[in-house]
Scaffold this active site. Sequence first.
Site, PDB file in Angstrom:
ATOM      1  N   ASP A  12      46.571  36.272 -16.603  1.00  0.00           N
ATOM      2  CA  ASP A  12      47.887  35.695 -16.872  1.00  0.00           C
ATOM      3  C   ASP A  12      48.347  36.329 -18.184  1.00  0.00           C
ATOM      4  O   ASP A  12      47.932  35.901 -19.263  1.00  0.00           O
ATOM      5  CB  ASP A  12      47.799  34.177 -17.000  1.00  0.00           C
ATOM      6  CG  ASP A  12      49.140  33.542 -17.297  1.00  0.00           C
ATOM      7  OD1 ASP A  12      50.169  34.051 -16.818  1.00  0.00           O
ATOM      8  OD2 ASP A  12      49.160  32.521 -18.023  1.00  0.00           O
ATOM      9  N   GLU A  72      49.702  38.889 -12.928  1.00  0.00           N
ATOM     10  CA  GLU A  72      51.035  38.387 -12.599  1.00  0.00           C
ATOM     11  C   GLU A  72      52.087  39.419 -12.987  1.00  0.00           C
ATOM     12  O   GLU A  72      52.005  40.028 -14.053  1.00  0.00           O
ATOM     13  CB  GLU A  72      51.295  37.066 -13.333  1.00  0.00           C
ATOM     14  CG  GLU A  72      52.576  36.398 -12.909  1.00  0.00           C
ATOM     15  CD  GLU A  72      52.759  35.044 -13.568  1.00  0.00           C
ATOM     16  OE1 GLU A  72      52.854  34.065 -12.831  1.00  0.00           O
ATOM     17  OE2 GLU A  72      52.796  34.984 -14.810  1.00  0.00           O
ATOM     18  N   ASP A 146      46.795  28.593 -19.377  1.00  0.00           N
ATOM     19  CA  ASP A 146      46.697  30.047 -19.164  1.00  0.00           C
ATOM     20  C   ASP A 146      45.465  30.390 -18.319  1.00  0.00           C
ATOM     21  O   ASP A 146      45.492  31.320 -17.512  1.00  0.00           O
ATOM     22  CB  ASP A 146      46.602  30.784 -20.511  1.00  0.00           C
ATOM     23  CG  ASP A 146      47.673  30.343 -21.481  1.00  0.00           C
ATOM     24  OD1 ASP A 146      48.781  30.890 -21.414  1.00  0.00           O
ATOM     25  OD2 ASP A 146      47.392  29.434 -22.286  1.00  0.00           O
TER      26      ASP A 146
END
Length: 166
Positions: A12, A72, A146
């Site tokens: 992330d 991501e 996270d």
Amino acid sequence: MTLSPQPCLGIDPGLNRCGYAVLVRSPRGPILKEGGVIRTSPKQSLAERVLEIGRELRAIIEEFQPAAMAIEQVFSLGKNPKSAILMAHARGVILFAAADRDVPVHHYTPKQIKRLLTGSGNADKSQVQRVVARELSLDAVPEPHDVADACAIALCHLYSTKVDGR
């Protein structure tokens, strides 16, 4: 069918906090081997922050030898484009660390991750976090968020690929 013991590294990306999660496949489902956050300080220069993320990520890659990295996608924040630019700096060093160690990188949009894990591309963060805890057989959602997000990204990859990582 044999399951690959090689981990998947979910990322992330962020400049202040970069979440990571190392997942492996098992006959009983995915297992979280390690999760954490690489933190940098806004008091550091941009170059120092990017270097710190790269060094810490390189150590994680060397320790766990992932077969793949799932990350991501950057999404544009219309109201705050500076955030997207800062995330892009973090993504750049993350992609460099993976390429430097010959780790294939797979990109997923937030909508893809949500849809695969919950069935809806519009699921909220708490829905995704509950699925992560359930799928990884955890008593609670990984903290901070996270780490839970990195787990979701890695799960998305594991569930959308063949056993050999392609």
